[in-house]
Enzyme design. Structure first.
Site, PDB file in Angstrom:
ATOM      1  N   ASP A 114      40.797  37.023  42.187  1.00 20.42           N
ATOM      2  CA  ASP A 114      40.835  37.512  40.804  1.00 20.42           C
ATOM      3  C   ASP A 114      41.737  38.725  40.622  1.00 20.42           C
ATOM      4  O   ASP A 114      41.576  39.473  39.670  1.00 20.42           O
ATOM      5  CB  ASP A 114      39.448  37.881  40.290  1.00 20.42           C
ATOM      6  CG  ASP A 114      38.586  36.682  40.030  1.00 20.42           C
ATOM      7  OD1 ASP A 114      39.125  35.565  40.009  1.00 20.42           O
ATOM      8  OD2 ASP A 114      37.380  36.849  39.828  1.00 20.42           O
ATOM      9  N   THR A 115      42.657  38.972  41.491  1.00 21.93           N
ATOM     10  CA  THR A 115      43.581  40.095  41.409  1.00 21.93           C
ATOM     11  C   THR A 115      42.884  41.403  41.064  1.00 21.93           C
ATOM     12  O   THR A 115      43.286  42.134  40.157  1.00 21.93           O
ATOM     13  CB  THR A 115      44.745  39.852  40.414  1.00 21.93           C
ATOM     14  OG1 THR A 115      44.215  39.723  39.092  1.00 21.93           O
ATOM     15  CG2 THR A 115      45.547  38.638  40.804  1.00 21.93           C
TER      16      THR A 115
END
Length: 119
Positions: A114-115
């Site tokens: 999810d960065t």
């Protein structure tokens, strides 16, 4: 599902992410808006990246969770909250994959789930 590509091989991703945010589909997850440009370009996450391995994993339970919605006398717990935190589970699996890739082919690997949503 897994795909391997160059960092610039998915040009529509940035447009789709921007459209998603502009449409308000992110709801109260305001962290998705923060550093949007950084999140929409893999090379901004890691400038020297030459390849991207994109993986998807279903987080769907073995039953239809919507069947519980009419049960007014009990609460319904989100599927997301019923299991272990997927950030931890997926990151552990990605690190195992990264170790295998390095052992077989060398190089460097960075793992993102999810960065980094809290950034």
């Amino acid at each position: 599902m897994a795909k391997v590509c160059r960092p610039d091989s998915v040009p529509e991703f940035s447009k789709r992410l921007h459209a998603f945010i502009e449409a308000g589909f992110h709801g109260e997850m305001r962290w998705l808006e923060r550093r949007l440009e950084w999140r929409s370009d893999p090379q901004k996450l890691w400038e020297s990246a030459r390849s991207i391995i994109m993986l998807a994993e279903s987080y769907t339970p073995d039953f239809d969770p919507l069947i519980r919605v009419p049960w007014r006398e009990t609460g319904v717990i989100s599927v997301y909250a019923q299991n272990s935190d997927y950030h931890v589970v997926v990151k552990k699996r990605l690190k195992r994959l990264a170790s295998w890739i390095i052992a077989k082919a060398g190089g460097e690997v960075k793992v993102f789930v999810d960065t980094a949503p809290r950034s």
